[in-house]
Motif scaffolding. Structure first.
Motif, PDB file in Angstrom:
ATOM      1  N   LEU A 293       0.835  -1.208   0.000  1.00  0.00           N
ATOM      2  CA  LEU A 293       0.000   0.000   0.000  1.00  0.00           C
ATOM      3  C   LEU A 293       0.872   1.261   0.000  1.00  0.00           C
ATOM      4  O   LEU A 293       0.572   2.242  -0.684  1.00  0.00           O
ATOM      5  CB  LEU A 293      -0.931  -0.004   1.220  1.00  0.00           C
ATOM      6  N   LEU A 294       1.956   1.209   0.743  1.00  0.00           N
ATOM      7  CA  LEU A 294       2.868   2.358   0.821  1.00  0.00           C
ATOM      8  C   LEU A 294       3.513   2.637  -0.540  1.00  0.00           C
ATOM      9  O   LEU A 294       3.589   3.783  -0.989  1.00  0.00           O
ATOM     10  CB  LEU A 294       3.953   2.069   1.865  1.00  0.00           C
ATOM     11  N   TYR A 295       3.971   1.574  -1.198  1.00  0.00           N
ATOM     12  CA  TYR A 295       4.622   1.744  -2.506  1.00  0.00           C
ATOM     13  C   TYR A 295       3.653   2.364  -3.513  1.00  0.00           C
ATOM     14  O   TYR A 295       4.026   3.208  -4.310  1.00  0.00           O
ATOM     15  CB  TYR A 295       5.088   0.386  -3.050  1.00  0.00           C
ATOM     16  N   LYS A 296       2.404   1.878  -3.487  1.00  0.00           N
ATOM     17  CA  LYS A 296       1.393   2.408  -4.413  1.00  0.00           C
ATOM     18  C   LYS A 296       1.289   3.919  -4.230  1.00  0.00           C
ATOM     19  O   LYS A 296       1.327   4.685  -5.186  1.00  0.00           O
ATOM     20  CB  LYS A 296       0.041   1.742  -4.118  1.00  0.00           C
ATOM     21  N   THR A 297       1.209   4.328  -2.969  1.00  0.00           N
ATOM     22  CA  THR A 297       1.031   5.745  -2.643  1.00  0.00           C
ATOM     23  C   THR A 297       2.276   6.544  -3.007  1.00  0.00           C
ATOM     24  O   THR A 297       2.192   7.591  -3.655  1.00  0.00           O
ATOM     25  CB  THR A 297       0.750   5.857  -1.124  1.00  0.00           C
ATOM     26  N   ASP A 337      11.689   9.812   6.681  1.00  0.00           N
ATOM     27  CA  ASP A 337      10.866  11.032   6.712  1.00  0.00           C
ATOM     28  C   ASP A 337       9.844  11.081   5.579  1.00  0.00           C
ATOM     29  O   ASP A 337       8.716  11.523   5.789  1.00  0.00           O
ATOM     30  CB  ASP A 337      11.760  12.297   6.708  1.00  0.00           C
ATOM     31  N   TRP A 338      10.210  10.596   4.396  1.00  0.00           N
ATOM     32  CA  TRP A 338       9.240  10.653   3.289  1.00  0.00           C
ATOM     33  C   TRP A 338       8.117   9.636   3.518  1.00  0.00           C
ATOM     34  O   TRP A 338       6.960   9.914   3.267  1.00  0.00           O
ATOM     35  CB  TRP A 338       9.928  10.404   1.939  1.00  0.00           C
ATOM     36  N   GLU A 339       8.485   8.431   3.992  1.00  0.00           N
ATOM     37  CA  GLU A 339       7.454   7.423   4.319  1.00  0.00           C
ATOM     38  C   GLU A 339       6.452   7.975   5.332  1.00  0.00           C
ATOM     39  O   GLU A 339       5.252   7.722   5.226  1.00  0.00           O
ATOM     40  CB  GLU A 339       8.119   6.162   4.908  1.00  0.00           C
ATOM     41  N   MET A 340       6.965   8.712   6.303  1.00  0.00           N
ATOM     42  CA  MET A 340       6.116   9.142   7.422  1.00  0.00           C
ATOM     43  C   MET A 340       5.371  10.453   7.130  1.00  0.00           C
ATOM     44  O   MET A 340       4.620  10.927   7.980  1.00  0.00           O
ATOM     45  CB  MET A 340       6.954   9.283   8.694  1.00  0.00           C
ATOM     46  N   ARG A 341       5.575  11.025   5.913  1.00  0.00           N
ATOM     47  CA  ARG A 341       4.834  12.249   5.584  1.00  0.00           C
ATOM     48  C   ARG A 341       3.343  12.024   5.773  1.00  0.00           C
ATOM     49  O   ARG A 341       2.811  10.978   5.392  1.00  0.00           O
ATOM     50  CB  ARG A 341       5.080  12.647   4.123  1.00  0.00           C
ATOM     51  N   GLU A 343       0.771  13.010   4.164  1.00  0.00           N
ATOM     52  CA  GLU A 343      -0.028  12.638   2.978  1.00  0.00           C
ATOM     53  C   GLU A 343       0.125  11.139   2.672  1.00  0.00           C
ATOM     54  O   GLU A 343      -0.847  10.472   2.305  1.00  0.00           O
ATOM     55  CB  GLU A 343       0.392  13.485   1.765  1.00  0.00           C
ATOM     56  N   ASN A 344       1.331  10.605   2.851  1.00  0.00           N
ATOM     57  CA  ASN A 344       1.536   9.183   2.567  1.00  0.00           C
ATOM     58  C   ASN A 344       0.846   8.307   3.608  1.00  0.00           C
ATOM     59  O   ASN A 344       0.197   7.319   3.278  1.00  0.00           O
ATOM     60  CB  ASN A 344       3.034   8.868   2.505  1.00  0.00           C
TER      61      ASN A 344
END
Ligand code: NAI
Length: 397
Positions: A293-297, A337-341, A343-344
């Motif tokens: 799900l994370l990769y899709k986003t 940090d980008w994973e935890m944004r 919006e994600n």
């Protein structure tokens, strides 16, 4: 010479075969990115422990090909024999060695159990005789067990919740079916054992031995990798047995930092990294579904990174010489940090309750997860002809 046709043999989160030419292609792709993403010089001697796969392999490649380091690497891998392929990590290292040799770079690997006394001794001898003092040590082991050299006892790590059973959804990697899982809570020994394996005791042992051997250069730096992740994985990860081990590792960073400041004006840090497809992460229940799900986003909004991109950014923005890393309130580098944004995480949280076996391929990047899992073992790489027999016994030159 011994050639064979090699096909993937996958059982859940394990792949029993690996493809030498595919692993080599995977390494070359990472080397090209590391060269483009680094200055080509700046680092002296590095020691990478757990150097043959995942974040450790990316660290070896980034420091050597992106920052001009000379590297001693330690990993536990198996060479190919007859028509039986070796482990993917062996073939990864073989290609790193081949490329390094062709370019006149110094890379040496010690194959064996990094938790043991003799392998540490072998590393100290190699450093004394052929490298000299080291500037950077990356500690990136992921292992299901560890024999403590001080006691001779073998400890097994577990992936269990603490305090109460955990029930959640996961994807069955054999059948691609979304199903409920219930995992019983850890008993106190599980917590201690997981800390023993995946905590920081062995990292401290290495650094202390290197201080005692006078093998650390002034301003020496060491980093180990951790994970935190979002609330939906906390019961099984951050608040579970593995999370306890990671907290132990973070404590080790603080203890080592104090010692290193005194000994050589050095530092020890944790880098909290993104959830990524590796052999280690695929084995954690719930995590493959979360990653899909994370990769899709993150792919949709252009913020996705793979292992090599993460480590290139880590060394560019935080660990390059004469750079001070940016730390959070707990002294940790955060390349998650980008994973935890917001919006994600909001997107993943809204998809999480919607996912079913039927819509798995539409609303998640499960196909990407499976593809990337196969690439870890050298399968599904562009430019590799899998219909041709390949040499199985590939040396570390
Ligand atoms: P991996 O499974 O891809 O690689 C593990 C490495 O450890 C391999 O090089 C293997 O040869 C080596 N190794 C294992 N046991 C050994 C032993 N006894 N002696 C010598 N070498 C040994 O693992 P991955 O995922 O790259 O994990 C590395 C670190 O990064 C771990 O601390 C993990 O918790 C952390 N991490 C992983 C994340 C992920 O999503 N994959 C996210 C954030 C942190």
């Amino acid at each position: 010479m011994s050639t064979a046709l090699i096909n993937p043999r996958i059982r859940g989160f394990l792949c029993l075969t690996s493809h030498p030419a595919g692993c080599a292609a995977n390494v070359r792709r990472q080397v090209d990115l590391a060269k483009a993403g680094g200055p080509g010089k700046g680092l002296g001697n590095v020691l990478i422990i757990g150097s043959s796969a995942g974040f450790g392999l990316a660290s070896l490649i980034t420091t050597v090909f992106g920052h001009g380091a000379k590297a001693l690497s330690v990993a536990f891998e198996r060479p190919g024999q007859g028509d039986k392929p070796g482990s993917a990590g062996w073939y990864n290292l073989a290609e790193v060695h081949r490329l390094a040799k062709a370019e006149g770079r110094q890379v040496e690997s010690i194959i064996g159990d990094a938790f043991s006394g003799p392998i540490l001794e072998q590393a100290i001898t190699a450093l004394r005789e052929r490298f000299g003092k080291i500037d950077t040590l990356v500690y990136s082991l992921a292992s299901p067990k560890r024999t403590d050299p001080a006691t001779g006892l073998t400890h097994g790590s577990t992936l269990k919740p603490i305090g109460a059973p955990y029930t959640g959804q996961t994807v069955d990697l054999d059948t691609d079916v979304i199903k409920a899982v219930t995992i019983q809570p850890a008993v106190p020994e599980d917590i201690i054992n997981t800390e023993k394996v995946m905590g920081g005791e062995d990292w401290e042992r290495w650094v202390e031995a290197l201080i005692a051997a006078d093998l650390l250069a002034p301003g020496f730096r060491t980093v180990a990798y951790s994970y935190i992740g979002p609330a939906m994985t906390h019961a099984i990860y951050r608040d579970g047995t593995i999370g306890r081990a990671k907290m132990h590792l973070e404590g080790s960073a603080n203890r080592l930092d104090q010692k290193l400041q005194k000994a050589v004006g050095g530092h020890a840090w944790i880098s909290v990294n993104k959830a990524l497809v590796t052999q280690a992460s695929s084995a954690i229940p719930v995590v493959p579904l979360y990653i899909s799900l994370l990769y899709k986003t993150m792919k949709a909004n252009g913020s996705h990174e793979g292992t090599i991109e993460q480590i290139i950014r880590l060394f560019r923005d935080h660990l390059a010489p004469n750079h001070s890393p940016v730390l959070d309130a707990n002294r940790r580098i955060r390349v998650d940090d980008w994973e935890m944004r917001e919006e994600n995480q909001a997107a993943v949280a809204s998809l999480w309750p919607q996912v079913t076996t039927e819509n798995l391929l539409d609303i998640s990047d499960y196909a990407g997860f499976k593809h990337e899992f196969r690439t870890l073992f050298g399968f599904e790489l562009d430019g590799v002809d899998y219909n041709l027999p390949v040499e199985v016994e590939v040396p570390l030159v």
